[in-house]
Every structure is written in C-alpha cells, then in structure tokens.
Design an enzyme around this catalytic site. Structure first.
Site, PDB file in Angstrom:
ATOM      1  N   ASP A  27      47.925  56.761   8.999  1.00 35.43           N
ATOM      2  CA  ASP A  27      48.364  55.622  10.434  1.00 35.43           C
ATOM      3  C   ASP A  27      49.048  56.535  11.815  1.00 35.43           C
ATOM      4  O   ASP A  27      48.666  56.116  12.967  1.00 35.43           O
ATOM      5  CB  ASP A  27      49.025  54.494  10.408  1.00 35.43           C
ATOM      6  CG  ASP A  27      50.506  54.253  10.087  1.00 35.43           C
ATOM      7  OD1 ASP A  27      50.724  55.926   9.159  1.00 35.43           O
ATOM      8  OD2 ASP A  27      50.741  53.806   9.849  1.00 35.43           O
ATOM      9  N   GLU A 215      66.334  62.690   7.478  1.00 36.77           N
ATOM     10  CA  GLU A 215      65.981  62.944   9.295  1.00 36.77           C
ATOM     11  C   GLU A 215      66.406  62.602  10.524  1.00 36.77           C
ATOM     12  O   GLU A 215      67.467  63.271  11.273  1.00 36.77           O
ATOM     13  CB  GLU A 215      64.463  62.439   8.662  1.00 36.77           C
ATOM     14  CG  GLU A 215      63.571  62.110  10.720  1.00 36.77           C
ATOM     15  CD  GLU A 215      62.105  61.753  10.473  1.00 36.77           C
ATOM     16  OE1 GLU A 215      61.667  62.394  11.028  1.00 36.77           O
ATOM     17  OE2 GLU A 215      62.053  60.993   9.487  1.00 36.77           O
TER      18      GLU A 215
END
EC number: 3.5.4.4
Length: 366
Positions: A27, A215
């Site tokens: 996506d 992250e």
C-alpha cells in the site's frame, strides 16, 4: 593511470543490475494514476488531488514531515482504494511489474490483510487476491523477458488485536508464496510484546517473521523484538546506532545489544530515504547504514514505501553510492546480504545468488 572499462555507477547502469528487496509495503507503492482510477471506480472521494503529478507531489511533501505518525497518515488514501478484489489484484500485479522494471529479481512485499476488509472481503479473500495479483504480474513480466519472484509478508498492526489471526494466515499460506509475518505501525506505546502469543505460535510452527523496530523508538524496541519475540530480521533497526560510540581515532565501541545484532548476523532492513522522512536519520550522507556497513553488520537496502518516498531500489542505491563513494562490489555486497536474509529455503537463496546475482555483477567487477 590504469584504464578501466567498468561502467560508472549512474542510475541508468544501476537499474540494470540484479536487486533484492526485503522491505516494501504494497500500500506504499501504488501508482498515482492507479490511485486516481481506483478512487473513481470505488467511489473514494478523499484524494487530495486527481492529477497524477500533483498527487505524487502531495504524498512526497506529506511524508517529509519528520514524524512517523504523520508519515503513516498518508496510507489512509492508498488503503482507502484497496478494498475490493479487483483493486488488490491490480495493485499487486503492478507492484511486480514496477519492481521488475527496476531490476529487482527477488522481493518480499508486505501488506496488512486486516486493513482491506472495509467492503466485505474476509482475511482469506484479501490474501488470495494479493497472491493472485503477484502471480499475474509475474506472468506479465515473464512474457517481456524478465524474471522475478515476489512473495508476501503478512503484517499485523501493532495497535490492533488481530496478530494471532494474521499469524495463522501466514502459516496457512506459507506454501503459496507467503514468506512470513510482520508487525507494523507506530512503535511508541505499542511494544511488540503485546503480540507475544502470535510470535510464540509462529516459533512453534517454524515460521519466519520480521518486526518493525528501532525506527521511531529506540533500543528497547529492538531488544524486545529480539529477546522477547525472537525476530528473524529487524524492520529498519536504525536506532541500533544509539548503542555504538566512536573514539577519537575512529574506532567504534559496540554496546551489548549492538554486538549481539552484529555477531548473530541479524539482518537490518534499512530504507534510507524513508528513514530520513520519518526523522530516524538526518540525511542520506549521515545515515547509520554507512557506519554499520563498515562495522560488518548485515545491512540491506530497501524502499519501504515507493510512493511516499518517491524512490526505487535504483534511486536508493544511487544515492548511497554518491553519499559513501560505493563501488559495484559494495552494491553486490548489499544485494547478496539481502538474498542471504530472505525468507526462502537455503538452496533457493543460493541458486539466486550463484545463478542470477553474481553473474549480473561479474562483468562490472571485472
């Protein structure tokens, strides 16, 4: 001065060499034109623009916010149009074709089945639609003379409570090109330990899984992903740099966690442009991937989200070659690293390395 016929590391030349991609979101790689057409067909009226160039620019600008949470908001539009079987098949097929055009020979593309059920599809129907799309794309590129293998990673959302269901699907479809399992979404406040039952089940079933960690959140996220959950790979893992200090003479001191990651050869699925966008790195030139490569970590190069980051494997490798003065040997090293780390049987990994990757770089290295 010796004369060399080695091609320059230009984007045009880099596009021709074999590449391996382990971290790419389905996506996050939809073509802008496809987004617009699917929005029209499905009645989705929330797109910020219906002009392809303007829409691509909007995604890029929204993604360069320095915030992972803001970055993730852009997915509401891509997911919004991916709610029917036809849409999923088309997006998956085009993904394969786009990767093949970029020189990718093996890829693991991830998606979250639970995000595509708003119009009545069940989880199995979502998975099957994507796998059918991958197969259609593979046939299309084969007819054009390209070879690529694309497998799926099934993602569960960190903030939701469906990880065990998704893990069941990953095991159910592992003989049908589902490579493994993943969790994704905002790290802060949603530790991987919330999904221990899924990870314990996957380990019992000898199934592969990766975890987005390190992250937006730091070393505790990486530690939990490895020590509590047993991840085979780390999605991004950029913040492992926080456990490394440099001395005045340029040597490095590795903390216990960094040493463990390096010594256990735990693959780091790094995506330089995306990491800059989300604030995990300040720039490509200062991205931790340079130091981690020098220190012998098993780092790999990835796109993460090709639409949001406006990137390809070619552009990522080109940017790294320019920033760190890499050679063709360095790019092959990244590629072999990735293939070694793929969720694929050993003999099949070795065959791609020996029969595709090494021959693809041989003339360049000579």
């Amino acid at each position: 001065m010796p004369i060399t016929n080695t091609p320059a590391l230009t984007a045009e030349n880099i596009r021709t060499v074999p590449k391996v991609l382990l971290h790419d979101h389905l996506d996050g790689g939809v073509r802008p034109v496809t987004l617009i057409e699917l929005a029209e067909h499905t009645g989705y009226a929330e797109l910020p623009s219906t002009h392809p160039a303007e829409l691509a620019r909007w995604f890029s600008e929204a993604a360069y916010s320095g915030s992972l949470e803001r970055y993730l908001e852009t997915f509401s539009h891509t997911v919004g149009v991916m709610q029917t079987r036809d849409a999923l098949v088309r997006v998956a097929s085009e993904c394969v074709q786009d990767l093949a055009a970029d020189g990718v020979v093996y890829a693991e593309v991830r998606f979250a089945p639970e995000l595509h059920t708003e119009k009545g599809l069940d989880l199995d129907e979502v998975v099957q639609a994507v796998l059918d799309g991958f197969a259609a794309g593979t046939r299309a590129v084969a007819q054009a003379g390209h070879r690529i293998r694309v497998r799926a990673l099934l993602t569960a959302m960190r903030h939701a409570a469906r990880s065990r269901e998704i893990a069941d699907l990953a095991v159910k479809y592992r003989d049908q090109e589902v490579a493994g399992f993943d969790i994704a979404g905002a790290e802060a406040g949603f530790p991987p330990t919330r999904h221990l039952d899924a990870f314990e089940y996957l380990r019992r079933e000898n199934a592969h899984f990766t975890i987005h960690a390190g992250e937006a959140f730091g070393l505790p996220s990486i530690w939990e992903a490895l020590q509590w959950c047993g991840a085979d790979r780390l999605g991004h893992g950029v913040r492992i740099i926080d456990d490394i200090s440099l001395n005045f003479d340029g040597t490095a001191n590795l903390g216990l966690l960094a040493a463990y990651v390096r010594d256990k050869r735990i693959p780091l699925e790094m995506a330089p442009t995306s990491n800059v966008q989300t604030g995990a790195a300040e720039s490509i030139a200062t991205h931790p991937i340079g130091l981690l490569k020098d220190l012998g970590f098993r780092v790999t190069v990835n796109t993460d989200n090709r639409l949001m980051s406006g990137c390809t494997m070619t552009s990522e490798m080109t940017a790294l070659a320019e920033a760190f003065d890499y050679t063709w040997a360095d790019l092959r090293w990244f590629t072999v690293n990735a293939m070694k780390s793929a969720f694929l049987p050993f003999d099949q990994r070795l065959a791609i390395i020996e029969n595709v990757i090494k021959p693809g770089y041989a003339a360049l290295l000579d």
